[in-house]
Design an enzyme around this catalytic site. Structure first.
Site, short mmCIF file in Angstrom:
data_model
loop_
_atom_site.label_atom_id
_atom_site.label_comp_id
_atom_site.label_asym_id
_atom_site.label_seq_id
_atom_site.Cartn_x
_atom_site.Cartn_y
_atom_site.Cartn_z
N ASP A 1 0.82 -1.21 0.00
CA ASP A 1 0.00 0.00 0.00
C ASP A 1 0.85 1.27 0.00
O ASP A 1 0.42 2.32 0.44
CB ASP A 1 -0.94 -0.01 1.22
CG ASP A 1 -0.17 -0.18 2.51
OD1 ASP A 1 1.06 -0.38 2.45
OD2 ASP A 1 -0.80 -0.13 3.58
N HIS B 1 21.34 0.61 -20.99
CA HIS B 1 20.52 1.13 -19.90
C HIS B 1 20.76 0.35 -18.60
O HIS B 1 19.83 -0.09 -17.93
CB HIS B 1 19.03 1.13 -20.29
CG HIS B 1 18.70 2.21 -21.27
ND1 HIS B 1 17.51 2.31 -21.92
CD2 HIS B 1 19.44 3.27 -21.71
CE1 HIS B 1 17.52 3.36 -22.73
NE2 HIS B 1 18.68 3.96 -22.62
N ASP C 1 25.57 8.18 -16.66
CA ASP C 1 24.54 8.82 -17.49
C ASP C 1 23.42 9.20 -16.53
O ASP C 1 22.75 8.32 -15.97
CB ASP C 1 24.06 7.85 -18.57
CG ASP C 1 23.01 8.47 -19.50
OD1 ASP C 1 22.41 9.51 -19.16
OD2 ASP C 1 22.78 7.88 -20.58
N ASP D 1 20.39 15.80 -19.03
CA ASP D 1 20.74 14.43 -19.42
C ASP D 1 22.19 14.46 -19.88
O ASP D 1 22.49 14.87 -20.99
CB ASP D 1 19.80 13.97 -20.55
CG ASP D 1 20.08 12.56 -21.02
OD1 ASP D 1 20.94 11.89 -20.41
OD2 ASP D 1 19.45 12.12 -21.99
N HIS E 1 23.27 3.05 -31.01
CA HIS E 1 22.04 3.79 -30.70
C HIS E 1 22.02 5.09 -31.50
O HIS E 1 22.96 5.39 -32.23
CB HIS E 1 21.94 4.07 -29.19
CG HIS E 1 23.15 4.74 -28.61
ND1 HIS E 1 23.46 6.06 -28.85
CD2 HIS E 1 24.15 4.26 -27.83
CE1 HIS E 1 24.57 6.38 -28.21
NE2 HIS E 1 25.04 5.30 -27.59
N HIS F 1 18.37 13.03 -28.80
CA HIS F 1 16.90 13.11 -28.71
C HIS F 1 16.51 14.47 -28.16
O HIS F 1 17.33 15.15 -27.53
CB HIS F 1 16.38 11.99 -27.78
CG HIS F 1 17.09 11.92 -26.46
ND1 HIS F 1 16.78 12.75 -25.41
CD2 HIS F 1 18.13 11.16 -26.02
CE1 HIS F 1 17.57 12.48 -24.39
NE2 HIS F 1 18.41 11.52 -24.73
N HIS G 1 13.39 11.87 -22.66
CA HIS G 1 13.24 11.66 -24.10
C HIS G 1 11.99 12.44 -24.46
O HIS G 1 10.88 11.92 -24.40
CB HIS G 1 13.10 10.18 -24.45
CG HIS G 1 14.31 9.37 -24.03
ND1 HIS G 1 14.27 8.04 -23.71
CD2 HIS G 1 15.61 9.74 -23.89
CE1 HIS G 1 15.49 7.62 -23.39
NE2 HIS G 1 16.31 8.65 -23.49
N GLU H 1 24.98 12.53 -28.11
CA GLU H 1 25.59 11.50 -27.27
C GLU H 1 26.08 10.30 -28.06
O GLU H 1 25.57 9.19 -27.95
CB GLU H 1 24.58 11.03 -26.22
CG GLU H 1 23.18 10.72 -26.76
CD GLU H 1 22.23 10.25 -25.65
OE1 GLU H 1 22.62 9.36 -24.89
OE2 GLU H 1 21.11 10.77 -25.58
N TYR I 1 30.81 0.91 -28.07
CA TYR I 1 30.65 -0.18 -27.10
C TYR I 1 31.25 -1.43 -27.72
O TYR I 1 30.76 -1.93 -28.73
CB TYR I 1 29.17 -0.39 -26.78
CG TYR I 1 28.49 0.93 -26.46
CD1 TYR I 1 28.49 1.44 -25.17
CD2 TYR I 1 27.91 1.69 -27.48
CE1 TYR I 1 27.93 2.68 -24.89
CE2 TYR I 1 27.35 2.92 -27.21
CZ TYR I 1 27.36 3.42 -25.92
OH TYR I 1 26.80 4.64 -25.67
N ARG J 1 30.55 6.71 -23.71
CA ARG J 1 29.55 7.63 -24.26
C ARG J 1 29.83 9.01 -23.67
O ARG J 1 30.23 9.12 -22.52
CB ARG J 1 28.13 7.15 -23.88
CG ARG J 1 27.02 8.04 -24.42
CD ARG J 1 25.65 7.36 -24.39
NE ARG J 1 25.15 7.03 -23.06
CZ ARG J 1 25.06 5.82 -22.53
NH1 ARG J 1 25.47 4.77 -23.22
NH2 ARG J 1 24.59 5.64 -21.32
N GLU K 1 27.89 12.81 -23.54
CA GLU K 1 26.60 13.43 -23.84
C GLU K 1 26.49 14.83 -23.24
O GLU K 1 26.75 15.02 -22.05
CB GLU K 1 25.48 12.56 -23.26
CG GLU K 1 24.08 13.14 -23.42
CD GLU K 1 23.01 12.20 -22.90
OE1 GLU K 1 23.28 11.43 -21.96
OE2 GLU K 1 21.89 12.25 -23.44
MN LIG Z 1 20.23 10.92 -23.44
#
Ligand SMILES: [Mn+2]
Length: 440
Positions: free
Chosen positions: A40, A243, A260, A271, A350, A354, A361, A384, A388, A405, A407
């Site tokens: 709950d 992710h 990230d 971001d 990727h 964005h 996003h 970004e 990899y 990466r 970004e």
């Molecule tokens: Mn991003």
């Protein structure tokens, strides 16, 4: 510490949306509901971004109606005040205060919604709702339309058209007002400060979730009370999981750490991604790969100005990454052929970036009538690129298990662009110097 947009801005947004809609339209946008975390208890409440964009109102379950032919075009349904509930869950705005505080034309109790909605829909030309969205009342809309049709013999008429509101609302959200740009600048500044601190905190032996905690602490101390999305702290090979949010492993000497993350300020996201050596110094293979990703990011950012497209920036980044992968021998063969055959896609897996805004996003189309959307002043997007190289890649061992990466958040300006997150160290030299400073 927390700056709020004036209610006039929300009124202007509603008026702008109402003007766009065809005559005789009724648009319905719902707030988010509480979501259960366990038994709950609920997850921390996060307002639906579309509803927040149009109201600035942070309570669950409310409903906004925009009817451009009605005498009172802006109508809100919200929870009644209730001392019993408020003792447990905090103060509610209440129907009585909504008109003054939110600048809507009229407010009703949520209890009255099933009797009011059919009356309002009766005789309108079309109803617009955000279709296929988790928080939006599509099922109730069917019920409300059914209620109108049930009264056909009394002369009631249900709107013949049900349309998706998304193209109208989401493409509005793509362009950030001066006020929104201020919020996003704050979100960026807060996140840069937090990253600086977390980068110096990360050391061999610390856990990924401890670095995340340091970052979240700094977000709060700087004025962002929550992260904008699930923080990724990925040491070593974990960075190859795009992710990765488990954040459960211990940082190893000699590994890179990819963070990230971004703070959320008054609903607006930053971001950022940085990848840096846990022990303060890049190894030679790490440094070489890193430099190619950085060169690709700089080449992509260079492209961004009004009239350019995200695809052009993607092409610029891909060219550099492809050159790097070929020169390092990670891709064999000829650079030009590798580029044309898109072989770089094996390691840059990727998109380049964005839209960024209330959603990390953010909403808004990337394509319009078969062509790429042209950038315009006021749009904000991430850039970004990444590489990899997984454990099973058929490349020299020194490249394996590395994920990188980088970004930043870019605002398109009248003449070009502005990097909102430029203050965070990014070159090999600046990163190593910043990490060394943390050891003193
Ligand atoms: Mn991003």
């Amino acid at each position: 510490m927390l700056e709020q947009l004036p209610i006039e801005e929300f009124q202007q947004r509603r008026a702008a949306l109402l003007r766009q809609l065809p005559k005789g339209s009724v648009a319905i946008v719902a707030a988010a509901s509480e979501k259960t975390r366990s038994n709950d208890t609920e997850y921390p409440f996060r307002q639906n971004s579309d509803f927040f964009y149009l109201t600035g109102f942070n309570e669950p379950d409310a409903l906004l109606l925009l009817a451009n032919d009605a005498e009172q075009p802006v109508q809100l349904f919200c929870h009644d005040k209730d001392p019993q509930v408020e003792v447990w869950h905090g103060l509610r705005l209440g129907v009585e205060n909504a008109v003054e505080q939110l600048g809507v034309d009229v407010a009703y109790s949520l209890d009255d919604i099933d009797s009011h909605l059919p009356e309002l829909l009766n005789g309108s030309e079309r109803v617009l709702i955000l279709r296929g969205e988790e928080d939006q009342p599509e099922l109730q809309l069917s019920y409300w339309l059914h209620s109108v049709r049930e009264k056909a013999r009394q002369g009631y008429q249900a709107p013949p058209i049900v349309e998706d509101l998304a193209p109208y609302l989401h493409n509005m959200r793509r362009s950030k007002s001066a006020g929104e740009q201020r919020m996003m600048r704050r979100a960026a500044d807060i996140s840069v400060a937090a990253f600086k601190r977390a980068m110096q905190f990360a050391k061999p032996g610390r856990y990924e979730f401890q670095v995340a905690a340091e970052l979240h602490h700094a977000f709060a101390m700087e004025g962002a009370h929550q992260p904008a999305y699930g923080t990724i702290c990925a040491g070593g090979a974990n960075a190859c999981v795009l992710h990765y949010t488990d954040n459960k492993d211990r940082l190893q000497d000699g590994d890179l750490l990819l963070i990230d993350a971004g703070g959320e300020y008054q609903g607006y996201a930053a971001d950022i991604t940085r990848t840096f050596p846990v022990n303060g110094r890049f190894t030679e293979p790490q440094r070489q790969l890193y430099q190619w990703v950085l060169d690709a990011q700089l080449a992509a950012i260079e492209v961004l100005r009004p009239g350019a497209t995200l695809q052009q920036a993607t092409d610029a980044a891909a060219k550099v990454l492809n050159r790097g992968l070929t020169q390092l021998g990670i891709l064999d063969g000829d650079e030009q052929q590798n580029y044309e055959q898109k072989r770089w896609r094996k390691y840059f897996i990727h998109g380049l970036g964005h839209w960024l805004g209330l959603d990390v996003h953010d909403r808004g189309d990337y394509r319009n009538n078969g062509s790429n959307v042209k950038l315009a002043a006021g749009m904000v997007l991430t850039v970004e690129p990444g590489l990899y190289i997984p454990a099973d890649a058929e490349v020299e061992e020194q490249w394996r298990d590395i994920g990188i990466r980088i970004e930043d958040d870019i605002l398109i300006t009248a003449n070009g662009h502005e990097n909102l997150t430029a203050a965070l160290p990014k070159t090999v030299e600046d990163i190593e110097a910043w990490l060394a400073q943390g050891q003193n």
